[in-house]
Design an enzyme around this catalytic site. Structure first.
Site, mmCIF file in Angstrom:
data_model
loop_
_atom_site.group_PDB
_atom_site.id
_atom_site.type_symbol
_atom_site.label_atom_id
_atom_site.label_comp_id
_atom_site.label_asym_id
_atom_site.label_seq_id
_atom_site.Cartn_x
_atom_site.Cartn_y
_atom_site.Cartn_z
ATOM 1 N N ASP A 1 0.794 -1.232 0.000
ATOM 2 C CA ASP A 1 0.000 0.000 0.000
ATOM 3 C C ASP A 1 0.825 1.280 0.000
ATOM 4 O O ASP A 1 0.300 2.364 -0.239
ATOM 5 C CB ASP A 1 -0.932 0.016 1.218
ATOM 6 C CG ASP A 1 -0.184 0.060 2.547
ATOM 7 O OD1 ASP A 1 1.063 -0.006 2.539
ATOM 8 O OD2 ASP A 1 -0.836 0.150 3.603
ATOM 9 N N HIS A 2 2.124 1.191 0.247
ATOM 10 C CA HIS A 2 2.933 2.401 0.442
ATOM 11 C C HIS A 2 3.619 2.901 -0.830
ATOM 12 O O HIS A 2 3.989 4.082 -0.898
ATOM 13 C CB HIS A 2 4.003 2.141 1.502
ATOM 14 C CG HIS A 2 3.565 2.466 2.898
ATOM 15 N ND1 HIS A 2 2.429 1.945 3.459
ATOM 16 C CD2 HIS A 2 4.113 3.269 3.844
ATOM 17 C CE1 HIS A 2 2.303 2.400 4.699
ATOM 18 N NE2 HIS A 2 3.305 3.214 4.950
ATOM 19 N N ASP B 1 4.152 -0.771 11.286
ATOM 20 C CA ASP B 1 3.643 0.540 10.916
ATOM 21 C C ASP B 1 3.105 1.163 12.194
ATOM 22 O O ASP B 1 2.437 0.495 12.985
ATOM 23 C CB ASP B 1 2.542 0.429 9.861
ATOM 24 C CG ASP B 1 2.181 1.791 9.283
ATOM 25 O OD1 ASP B 1 2.615 2.092 8.163
ATOM 26 O OD2 ASP B 1 1.454 2.551 9.957
ATOM 27 N N SER C 1 6.515 7.902 12.462
ATOM 28 C CA SER C 1 6.407 6.577 11.854
ATOM 29 C C SER C 1 7.368 5.581 12.489
ATOM 30 O O SER C 1 8.399 5.949 13.057
ATOM 31 C CB SER C 1 6.682 6.664 10.353
ATOM 32 O OG SER C 1 5.713 7.460 9.710
ATOM 33 N N ARG D 1 9.310 3.608 11.028
ATOM 34 C CA ARG D 1 10.357 3.214 10.077
ATOM 35 C C ARG D 1 11.704 2.982 10.752
ATOM 36 O O ARG D 1 12.326 3.885 11.311
ATOM 37 C CB ARG D 1 10.467 4.239 8.954
ATOM 38 C CG ARG D 1 10.830 5.631 9.371
ATOM 39 C CD ARG D 1 10.634 6.625 8.242
ATOM 40 N NE ARG D 1 9.225 6.785 7.925
ATOM 41 C CZ ARG D 1 8.730 7.843 7.278
ATOM 42 N NH1 ARG D 1 9.522 8.817 6.892
ATOM 43 N NH2 ARG D 1 7.442 7.933 7.025
#
Length: 869
Positions: free
Chosen positions: A99-100, A164, A650, A652
């Site tokens: 989706d990213h 996420d 985020s 990440r």
């Protein structure tokens, strides 16, 4: 292992253990329990120090998650790490969701076609790795990870981790869903317990009910203004109260999703009729019936709601009857204002009043309910012959949502006012938005229904002022095209020149015709092990997208000395500042390539230009990533210095991996965001906080830094940091860390992955592992559910505005009035209890199930509840 939907059997295995685990936890805690405590206790494996009752904010606990979910950007690095573990399949049900990587530019189909072409190498690799390691794979276009998880995998009482930060979206269905870094996911997929500091608890009591323009979004926007972006750090936010029971499941998900903006570990709502209605509408009727029977274990104990101050560290009350629509921003999600005060703030602060874009969707607000309420506003504009007064972008959350709103007319309403519908993906919310209407550095205002609005977050332009509101409020602003507009008080001009007031959208329930579903987009891994083993995962030698990882070097056993200062972050330094997304997302599977973006957005106290600094070895100025590479080439380690809440945003892990890859040994900050601090530890970086926050001011650009006493590093032990300044003076300061004994081993071995691999190799060489049978868990007696045989009672509900009939009650083939039991697949109803005398007594009490089983269902639930208390 990873079917398209969670199976009834999966839920049975979890729920059948709840009564015993709850009883044990209640005995240990010696008090009533919150919902968060029930779910945590049900998944608790051990605590590091072995205490029976974990201490909030202090005890490091190991939990056993039920599921792992990964989006395509973070899954790349997580799976590259998993490949190093040496296992042939994941040990926990896992899914990957693409989706990213879909850029928003021209519209849904064109953007999806472009993504499939430009990201083909990554998609093929993720698909191959998923197939090989028994992972469910969701193709690009199937939907945003959190919406798909809500539709397919989330259910009350379960524990999930996801790579996420907005994984807590599933808390809207009563699941503890926690955002983590890729290394955490890797360990969990490898069957290792997942570690976390036992969270503090913030209780949010909701009273009243929403009406008019007020929406679930406004609950979390108001709460953000109360708690700030770090007010939830280290805590679970648990919602309760009569107001909570008036909010739909997807409305609850919006609220829990944005708990990430408060720094919370996760957020959760109790299971209620809205939860069950959503499960039934998404094809999980059996799970809904099962959850209904276990309701006492999927809610906090009644005493918690009665006297919440006794069970939470902090209690906040929000009266939904009085709640106004809120708007937050710009540049931070906790600058919250009620709409009645927003116009004044816009004019006072001099924000550009001309709106350049309005955007609705994202993982936070792209449900059927969100689209329906926004479409109701759009339909009013269509009825008066007007279109959007600015650019208007709409992002459905999943293919299921898109198909349903296309069938039910909401899509037509958006298109009638010139909205552009984007692919079912994250798009502009995460910076995957290619704008052509502004120049770099041009100040402009946009309003979205997204979750984050940091500088550069949506479009890469630092001068874009991004505001956040509910989808229906954003749609109203799209019609006006004016940031100083108030839809509650200001009229809109119709095509014929007359003025009209927008009416607040009516409450939106679940689709009366059910969801339009499709099996397209999902790939189930082969069940045959040999078929999976035959799959190869190859990377191109010259690829810029994917590269096999090289393990980080282990600690040499000596103190860290003569470290240079690369960055002293001034003010907010999020993971967007440390490792920007947008165009850089395409390099998420190539550590060296993506490291070229390191600190590009960081405000360095030693430079006037973001992302820049001074090479103290040469005196040259340049990009921080270039300077770091030169320090590394010279064999010099370096330090990054952070302000408050360093690394918020985020999940990440590249924000930790890139600094480690380019030579970072220590990050010392005033405070950390939870996920980023963990990510740093997992990559072998020392994450320290100033014992005295004022010591942040002592660090200079020309310092040489030493961290001493590392041979004696121990949990809770303060370390000494020596600052040798360029003028010859020295300051010695104290710093704290939150490492456990195991995390200290991560540092010594160079990374958590190195440590896990070493432990596994040691175990494999020392003895051959024998399979261990799962211990049989006694099933609670009493009428707790249906085994799935015989007739069922039908019950009408009017939840979310739709009448529903669903199976319920005890089965009709029981003998001697026995109630049916969860988990019985034999076709007969039975009980199994370690206390035979108690069983016989309960069997007598349950006799009435034969004649009026729907009445007996409630009686048995009451008897079970009283016995547990």
């Amino acid at each position: 292992m990873t079917q398209r939907k969670v199976s009834f059997e999966d839920v049975v295995r979890i729920y059948r253990e709840l009564p015993n685990k709850y009883r044990e936890a209640r005995i240990r805690f010696n008090r009533p329990l919150t919902l968060a405590e029930k779910i945590l206790s049900a998944h608790l494996v051990s605590t590091e120090s072995g205490e029976a009752v974990p201490t909030r904010g202090e005890t490091y606990a190991f939990l056993k998650p039920d599921r792992v979910a990964m989006q395509d950007a973070t899954a790349q690095m997580a799976l590259l790490q998993f490949m190093q573990v040496g296992m042939n399949r994941v040990a926990v049900p896992t899914t990957v969701h693409c989706d990213h990587l879909i850029q928003a530019r021209l519209g849904a189909q064109l953007d999806l076609d472009t993504a499939l072409r430009t990201n083909n190498e990554v998609y093929d690799a993720l698909r191959s790795m998923s197939t090989k390691y028994d992972i469910g794979f969701w193709n690009p276009g199937a939907g945003i990870i959190h919406q798909v998880v809500l539709e397919q995998y989330a259910f009350p009482g379960a524990l999930m981790i996801g790579t996420d930060s907005h994984t807590p979206n599933a808390g809207g269905l009563g699941m503890l869903a926690i955002g983590v870094g890729g290394a955490d996911a890797t360990f969990t997929m490898a069957g290792e317990p997942w570690g976390v500091r036992w969270p503090k608890l913030i209780g949010v009591k909701l009273t009243g009910s929403l009406s008019g323009w007020a929406s679930p979004k406004d609950v979390i926007l108001k709460l953000a203004g109360i708690l700030s972006v770090k007010g939830g750090t280290g805590a679970i936010i648990e919602y309760f109260g009569p107001g909570a029971r008036t909010i739909s499941a997807t409305g609850k998900a919006t609220i829990t999703n944005m708990g990430a903006e408060l720094g919370a570990t996760t957020s959760v709502f109790p299971c209620d009729e809205h939860t069950l209605a959503y499960l039934r509408h998404t094809g999980r009727e059996a799970i809904a019936a099962l959850a209904d029977h276990y309701i006492p274990f999927l809610n906090a104990d009644p005493e918690v709601e009665e006297v919440p101050e006794m069970y939470f560290d902090r209690v906040i009350e929000i009266d939904l009857d009085k709640l106004e629509p809120h708007i937050v921003g710009p540049h931070t999600p906790d600058l919250a204002r009620p709409i009645s005060e927003f116009k004044e703030a816009v004019l006072k602060e001099g924000y550009p009043t001309k709106l350049r874009y309005a955007l609705i969707g994202s993982c936070t607000n792209s449900s059927y309910e969100d689209m329906t309420r926004a479409a109701a506003v759009a339909n009013q504009a269509r009825a008066h012959g007007i279109k959007a007064g600015t650019g208007f972008l709409v992002t459905p959350g999943s293919e299921q949502v898109r198909l349903t709103i296309e069938r039910d007319g909401q899509m037509e309403a958006f298109q009638a006012i010139d909205a552009q519908v984007l692919a079912n993906a994250c798009g502009p919310c995460i910076g995957q938005w290619k704008r052509s209407d502004i120049e770099e550095g041009e100040a402009n205002s946009i309003i979205t229904s997204f979750n984050r609005n940091f500088r550069r977050r949506n479009d890469g332009n630092a001068e874009t002022l991004s505001f956040i509101a509910s989808p229906e409020i954003v749609t109203a602003f799209a019609l006006a095209g004016d940031l100083a507009f108030n839809p509650l008080t200001d009229p809109i001009r119709a095509a014929d020149g007359t003025e009209f007031m927008l009416e607040p959208p009516a409450p939106a329930g679940l689709p009366k015709l059910g969801f339009s579903t499709t099996a397209e987009g999902y790939i189930e891994p082969p069940s045959n092990e040999s078929e999976r083993a035959a799959v190869t995962v190859d990377f191109k030698p010259d690829s810029e997208r994917l590269s096999v990882l090289t393990p980080f070097a282990s600690w040499n056993g000596e103190d860290l000395d003569d470290l240079l200062v690369l960055l002293k972050a001034e003010g907010k330094c999020t993971t967007d500042h440390i490792s920007p997304a947008g165009a850089w997302l395409r390099f998420r599977g190539h550590l060296d390539k993506i490291s070229d973006n390191m600190f590009l957005g960081a405000n360095n106290m030693f430079s006037e230009t973001a992302g820049h600094g001074v090479n103290v070895l040469t005196g040259e100025t340049g990009k921080l990533t270039t300077i770091a590479r030169r320090y590394k080439a010279a064999g010099r380690g370096w330090v990054s210095v952070g302000d408050e809440n360093y690394g918020e945003g985020s999940s990440r892990e590249h924000a930790a991996m890139s600094p480690r890859h380019l030579g970072c040994r220590v990050v010392i900050a005033r405070s950390f965001a939870r996920i980023h601090e963990t990510n740093l530890k997992q990559q072998g970086v020392l994450a320290l906080t100033f014992a005295d926050s004022a010591d942040y001011d002592l660090i200079r650009s020309d310092d040489r830094i030493a961290v001493t006493g590392l041979a004696d590093l121990a949990p809770g032990k303060v370390v000494t940091v020596v600052l040798r300044h360029g003028d010859g003076s020295i300051d010695s300061i104290k710093a704290r860390h939150t490492m456990t004994a195991e995390q200290i081993e991560w540092f010594k071995e160079g990374s958590a992955l190195n440590y896990i691999r070493k432990v596994r190799q040691s175990t494999e060489t020392s003895h051959e592992t024998e399979p261990v049978a799962e211990p049989e868990v006694p099933v609670e007696s009493g009428c707790q559910g249906s085994c799935g045989h015989g007739e069922h009672a039908a019950r009408q509900t009017d939840t979310d505005g739709n009448a529903e009939t669903h199976p319920d009650g005890c089965c009709d083939d029981s003998e001697e009035g026995e109630c049916c039991m969860i988990g019985d697949t034999s076709g007969r109803c039975r009980r199994n209890s370690p206390d035979e005398e108690k069983v016989r007594n309960e069997e007598q009490k349950a006799d009435e199930c034969r004649s009026k089983f729907f009445l007996a269902r409630w009686l048995c639930k009451l008897l079970t509840w009283l016995r547990l208390r």
